[in-house]
Each structure stands twice: as structure tokens, then as C-alpha cells.
Design an enzyme around this catalytic site. Structure first.
Site, mmCIF file in Angstrom:
data_model
loop_
_atom_site.group_PDB
_atom_site.id
_atom_site.type_symbol
_atom_site.label_atom_id
_atom_site.label_comp_id
_atom_site.label_asym_id
_atom_site.label_seq_id
_atom_site.Cartn_x
_atom_site.Cartn_y
_atom_site.Cartn_z
ATOM 1 N N GLU A 276 0.881 -1.178 0.000
ATOM 2 C CA GLU A 276 0.000 0.000 0.000
ATOM 3 C C GLU A 276 0.905 1.210 0.000
ATOM 4 O O GLU A 276 1.556 1.506 1.005
ATOM 5 C CB GLU A 276 -0.888 0.015 1.251
ATOM 6 C CG GLU A 276 -1.906 -1.080 1.327
ATOM 7 C CD GLU A 276 -2.996 -0.961 0.277
ATOM 8 O OE1 GLU A 276 -3.151 0.125 -0.327
ATOM 9 O OE2 GLU A 276 -3.678 -1.966 0.041
ATOM 10 N N CYS A 310 -2.543 8.931 2.734
ATOM 11 C CA CYS A 310 -2.197 8.392 1.410
ATOM 12 C C CYS A 310 -3.272 8.744 0.388
ATOM 13 O O CYS A 310 -2.976 8.965 -0.773
ATOM 14 C CB CYS A 310 -2.004 6.890 1.498
ATOM 15 S SG CYS A 310 -3.401 6.071 2.269
HETATM 16 P P1 NAD Z 1 8.233 4.953 4.946
HETATM 17 O O1 NAD Z 1 8.243 4.219 3.653
HETATM 18 O O2 NAD Z 1 9.337 5.877 5.236
HETATM 19 O O3 NAD Z 1 8.191 3.908 6.159
HETATM 20 C C1 NAD Z 1 7.203 2.921 6.257
HETATM 21 C C2 NAD Z 1 7.704 1.777 7.116
HETATM 22 O O4 NAD Z 1 8.766 1.114 6.429
HETATM 23 C C3 NAD Z 1 8.276 2.213 8.465
HETATM 24 O O5 NAD Z 1 7.844 1.297 9.447
HETATM 25 C C4 NAD Z 1 9.777 2.118 8.237
HETATM 26 O O6 NAD Z 1 10.513 1.873 9.415
HETATM 27 C C5 NAD Z 1 9.851 0.911 7.322
HETATM 28 N N1 NAD Z 1 11.081 0.764 6.532
HETATM 29 C C6 NAD Z 1 11.993 1.703 6.205
HETATM 30 N N2 NAD Z 1 12.966 1.149 5.428
HETATM 31 C C7 NAD Z 1 12.654 -0.162 5.265
HETATM 32 C C8 NAD Z 1 13.247 -1.250 4.555
HETATM 33 N N3 NAD Z 1 14.366 -1.099 3.842
HETATM 34 N N4 NAD Z 1 12.642 -2.454 4.583
HETATM 35 C C9 NAD Z 1 11.481 -2.626 5.267
HETATM 36 N N5 NAD Z 1 10.877 -1.638 5.973
HETATM 37 C C10 NAD Z 1 11.458 -0.414 5.966
HETATM 38 O O7 NAD Z 1 6.804 5.684 5.001
HETATM 39 P P2 NAD Z 1 6.248 6.683 6.095
HETATM 40 O O8 NAD Z 1 6.991 7.972 5.945
HETATM 41 O O9 NAD Z 1 6.218 6.003 7.415
HETATM 42 O O10 NAD Z 1 4.720 6.860 5.615
HETATM 43 C C11 NAD Z 1 4.342 7.749 4.609
HETATM 44 C C12 NAD Z 1 4.100 7.011 3.290
HETATM 45 O O11 NAD Z 1 3.180 5.938 3.490
HETATM 46 C C13 NAD Z 1 3.453 7.901 2.246
HETATM 47 O O12 NAD Z 1 4.078 7.725 0.997
HETATM 48 C C14 NAD Z 1 2.017 7.406 2.188
HETATM 49 O O13 NAD Z 1 1.362 7.641 0.972
HETATM 50 C C15 NAD Z 1 2.177 5.960 2.485
HETATM 51 N N6 NAD Z 1 0.918 5.392 3.001
HETATM 52 C C16 NAD Z 1 0.139 4.632 2.184
HETATM 53 C C17 NAD Z 1 -1.082 4.130 2.630
HETATM 54 C C18 NAD Z 1 -1.967 3.310 1.722
HETATM 55 O O14 NAD Z 1 -2.924 2.713 2.224
HETATM 56 N N7 NAD Z 1 -1.735 3.250 0.421
HETATM 57 C C19 NAD Z 1 -1.492 4.387 3.944
HETATM 58 C C20 NAD Z 1 -0.687 5.162 4.752
HETATM 59 C C21 NAD Z 1 0.518 5.658 4.277
#
Ligand code: NAD
Length: 503
Positions: A276, A310
């Protein structure tokens, strides 16, 4: 639902909950809180994480983060638990899901308080985060009990019976972002547990306070050891989880940059995957729309949670005939929004979650200036402590602008005008993302026709941002792979199995 008066939902009570009830410097593994040791040998790679109050920028608490060693322990626990959890009756699994919901209800105000404290969102939005999560656990408790163990598949062959059943996909790595901590966790955890999977959950390291309370809840209601393991960690832990050979399924919500990495990591061993990711959703306002109501939907769609959603409708596509009048009203309404502390009941928009997110939004303000965009209102950081920016609207934004194309994940709206429905649809679809959309028009037939042609996984007509547990959630294009919620959300954690018998 037992709730305190909203006057009891204060920063002080939330800090008390954080200090007295949230277990820091520990991971929830195999039903116990396991202490995380400090990495003293390498100060450059310290595992200490500060947790901030976005309203002031002050540190509320610090906690140590897990390492890949904890991932190994958690996977061993989840692997051992899988044999019994996948086999217990669905009514028993449903009982645990309902117990999670009940316990969250009993601790509703504490969870809301921690969410406001650690995320900055206004109280009413935090209530939606926790309330929707509770509804999600209940929904999957019900859905799994309705699923028949065997269903008959019709076939044209005579003398043969074909039966279908579902098995849990296995051990799951669940990774969530910070913007709606309780909800994004429930959309994964509830269907995974309902299906009979065991899990490793890695919440965002930015908003650990509400997420760690879930460990207390699981412990209190006696979810069997190893079924859910919560690993407070950052990228290192996420990488170890998503590339581990014993993980069968990865479900990730977050940014596209990290989503691409996760997909590569999960390719090892050919893991099942759901992603997502980001969005740049459109709100289309037709010529016959009520301008006042349309402005309320526009404001709700982009300024709720300070735009950190999002599915935020961050691109406005408005009919040229009403554009001027709409922009006049939008400016007045936007400038009258109450911006401030999430704990203040009059606040309509809180701060951004972190300094990093503040810098991200500032970067787009600078790009808008460099691109000479027409700023209707906003475009500034607020001179206050904490991570505040003004709600911002740019008009006449070309589709080549970075602000039109990229997800800002902040309270920033870009606008373009159209002259006929074909142009409205073309503009709405002019994005690499395709998560959601809103259409504003009193003509339901015309709006439904438009909905057929707009590429998005969820479309609201004369509404905004309501997400029901029954409705699948997910996008097209680069907004991700798969669907959460609804029946599709359960299927994401199940594999179908067919059994053929002869008469
Ligand atoms: P992010 O991608 O920075 O982090 C998300 C998660 O991934 C965190 O728990 C982080 O610790 C983890 N992570 C970081 N590096 C990783 C790796 N190499 N391998 C595995 N996990 C790793 O995102 P964010 O800043 O926390 O959230 C914002 C983003 O999330 C926005 O782009 C938003 O659109 C998206 N989002 C999407 C939805 C949806 O339903 N489509 C819902 C909420 C947020």
C-alpha cells in the site's frame, strides 16, 4: 464505549500513560517483553530512538530499537506458534479479535491521547484512528466465522466433485507507517490473525507510543505466545523481516521509495506480497456543484491529518465556469482553519509529524517558488515551536509541475481547471498514482459515469475519506499491489486449496 470526558484528554494524562504504561526499550516476542540492549560498541549506529511531541518538537521519551537478532527470535516464535494457531477453530480466533477490540475500547482515551501526543493529530482525528481500528478487528472476527470451511465449485465434468477451502498463507511480516498507526496496523493484523497466520509486526519507529500499547493488550487478553510479535525497529529490522527465508508473506504500507526496496527484499524466496503505497488523488468539482459544500469536501480531503493521508485529494480539478467563485470561497475557508495543538478541542489542523516531514513540505514550498506557481494561500512554515505549516493552495498548476506529479504528504493542494468531462477525467488520471478520488456533483448518474472512468481503487461521490471495513482498499499503478479491508483483505492472508473427489 467507556470514555473519559474530553477534558481528561490532555497532554499531561497522555504523558502519564506514556511514562507509566508504555513499555520502552523492549520488544514483544513470544508473549513476553524482551529487553533490548544498547548498542554501545558503535555510537554511529546507535539504536536509540527519540519520540517527539510534534506540537513542541520536544522529546517525550527515548527507546531502544530492535536489531536483526530480535527478528530471528520473533520468527522462531512465530514459526512455533503457527502449527497450533492455524489449526484452532475460527470461532476461537474470532474470540481473540473481539477481545482486542474490547480492550481497545476500554483503553480508548489512552490510545487516543498517545496518538495525539506522538503524532500531533487533533483529538477528533485520533478518535477516528482508534475507532476505525476497533471496527476492523470486529469486522474480521465476524467475516472469518462466516467463511465456510468447504465450498462446492461447480464443474461441467460428470462424476466429479470439486471442493474449495482456504489455508493461512503462513508467517507474515507486517510493516506500517506513522500517519494512522492504529488503523494501518489493524488492516493487516486483523485479517492475518483471522486467517490463522502468525505475525511479526514492525510499527513505524516515529509513532511507537500508541503501537506499543498493543503489546499490553495482547498480553492482557492472553493471545497465545508467538502469534503476534511486535518489533520496534527501523529499516534494518524491516529489511531483516522482509528478506528472511521463513517469512511467507510481506504486507507493507509506506512510501514508494521504501516499497520498491521491500519488493526486492521480498523477492528472495518468492514471498507473497501486498504493498500500500503513495497517492496523488484528484477531487473533481463539476460545474453544477454546490460551491460551499465542495469547498468543505476539498478542505477535508487535503487538510485532515495535515495532509498526511495516502488518499488525500491533493489535486483539485474544477470546472472553469465556477473556478473563480470556488477559489474565493476556498481561500476564506482555508484561512479560517484553526491550526494548533492537537489537544486543544478547537484545533482543526495540527502539526506535521516530524522535522523530517516539515523539511519535506518546505522542499515543495521552495519548488513552488522556483516554478513560479500561483499561491492562493499559505506556502509557509509557521513561526511556532513544533512542526507547523500553513494550509496551502496553488492554482493554475501545470501538469508538468513537480507539485502536480509528486506526493507531498502535507497540507498542500494543487489546482487545475477543465471545460468538459473528458478533460476532467484526463486530468484526474494524469498521475503515476491511482489510489482514490472524490467527485462532487448533484448529478449522480454523471458522477457514476465519471467514476467508471477514473482510475482509482476507492471513489467518493459527494463525500470524502470515509473508509468502511467492508470496502477493499488499495490502488492502481504505483499506488501499490493488492487490496486491504473487505473480503479481499482476508484473501491477502489466505491461499485457496482445491480438493477433487469422484462420486
Ligand atoms: P516509509 O516508507 O518511510 O516507512 C514505512 C515503514 O517502512 C516504516 O515502518 C519504516 O521503518 C519501514 N522501513 C523503512 N525502510 C525499510 C526497509 N528497507 N525495509 C522494510 N521496511 C522499511 O513511510 P512513512 O513515511 O512512514 O509513511 C508515509 C508514506 O506511506 C506515504 O508515501 C504514504 O502515501 C504511504 N501510506 C500509504 C497508505 C496506503 O494505504 N496506500 C497508507 C498510509 C501511508
Amino acid at each position: 464505549m467507556e470514555m473519559l470526558n474530553s477534558t481528561d484528554l490532555t497532554r499531561e494524562t497522555a504523558i502519564q500513560t506514556a511514562q507509566n504504561e508504555v513499555i520502552l526499550n523492549a520488544a514483544y516476542i513470544n508473549g513476553d517483553w524482551v529487553t533490548i540492549e544498547a548498542l554501545v560498541t558503535d555510537p554511529d549506529h546507535s539504536n536509540i530512538q527519540a519520540l517527539y511531541d510534534p506540537n513542541s518538537g520536544e522529546v517525550i521519551a527515548t527507546t531502544r530499537l530492535c536489531t536483526s537478532t530480535h527478528v530471528e527470535q520473533a520468527i522462531a516464535a512465530a514459526d512455533e506458534a503457527f502449527a497450533s494457531w492455524s489449526q484452532i477453530s475460527v470461532s476461537e480466533r474470532a474470540r481473540y479479535l473481539n477481545a482486542i477490540a474490547e480492550s481497545m475500547e476500554q483503553q480508548f482515551d489512552k490510545l487516543v491521547g498517545l496518538s495525539v501526543l506522538n503524532n500531533g493529530k487533533p483529538i477528533e482525528e485520533a478518535k477516528i484512528d482508534v475507532g476505525d481500528a476497533i471496527a476492523c478487528y470486529r469486522y474480521y472476527a465476524n467475516l472469518i466465522t462466516e467463511q465456510a470451511t468447504w465450498s462446492k465449485v461447480s464443474t461441467l465434468e460428470s462424476g466429479i466433485r470439486l471442493l474449495k477451502t482456504y489455508s493461512p498463507v503462513g508467517i507474515c511480516a507486517l510493516i506500517t507507517p506513522w500517519n494512522f498507526p492504529m488503523v494501518t496496523t489493524s488492516w493487516k493484523l486483523a485479517p492475518a490473525l483471522a486467517a490463522g497466520c502468525t505475525v511479526l509486526l514492525k510499527p513505524s519507529e516515529v509513532t511507537l507510543l500508541p503501537e506499543l500499547m498493543l503489546g499490553n493488550i495482547l498480553s492482557e487478553i492472553g493471545v497465545p505466545k508467538g502469534v503476534v510479535n511486535i518489533l520496534p525497529g527501523a529499516a534494518e529490522v524491516g529489511t531483516a523481516m522482509t528478506s528472511h527465508p521463513l517469512i511467507d508473506k510481506v504486507s507493507f504500507t509506506g512510501s514508494n521509495i521504501v516499497g520498491e526496496k521491500v519488493m526486492v527484499q521480498a523477492a528472495k524466496g518468492i514471498k507473497d506480497i501486498s504493498l500500500e503505497l503513495g497517492g496523488k488523488s484528484a477531487i473533481v468539482v463539476c460545474a453544477d456543484a454546490d460551491i460551499d459544500y465542495a469547498c468543505d469536501l476539498i478542505i477535508g480531503g487535503i487538510f485532515t491529518n495535515a495532509g498526511q493521508i495516502c488518499s488525500a485529494t491533493s489535486r483539485l480539478v474544477v470546472h472553469q465556469d465556477i473556478a473563480k467563485q470556488l477559489f474565493d470561497t476556498l481561500k476564506v475557508k482555508t484561512e479560517s482553519l484553526q491550526i494548533g495543538d492537537g489537544f486543544a478541542t478547537e484545533t482543526q489542523m495540527g502539526p506535521l509529524v516530524s522535522e523530517q516531514q516539515l523539511n519535506q513540505v518546505k522542499k515543495f514550498f521552495d519548488i513552488a517558488t522556483a516554478e513560479n506557481l500561483n499561491c492562493l494561500t499559505g506556502g509557509q512554515l509557521l513561526e511556532a515551536s513544533g512542526y507547523f505549516v500553513t494550509p496551502t493552495v496553488y492554482t493554475n498548476v501545470p501538469t508538468t509541475s513537480q507539485l502536480w506529479m509528486e506526493e507531498v504528504f502535507g497540507p498542500v493542494l494543487v489546482c487545475a481547471t477543465f471545460t468538459d468531462d473528458a478533460e476532467a477525467i484526463r486530468l484526474a488520471n494524469d498521475s503515476k498514482f491511482a489510489l482514490a478520488a472524490t467527485i462532487v456533483s448533484p448529478d449522480e448518474t454523471a458522477a457514476l459515469e465519471m467514476a467508471l472512468q477514473i482510475k482509482a481503487g476507492h471513489i467518493w461521490i459527494n463525500e470524502q475519506q470515509i473508509v468502511l471495513p467492508e470496502a477493499g482498499w488499495g490502488g492502481f499503478k504505483q499506488s501499490g499491489i493488492g487490496r486491504e479491508l473487505g473480503g479481499d483483505g482476508l484473501s491477502a492472508y489466505q491461499k485457496s486449496k482445491h480438493v477433487l473427489l469422484t462420486d
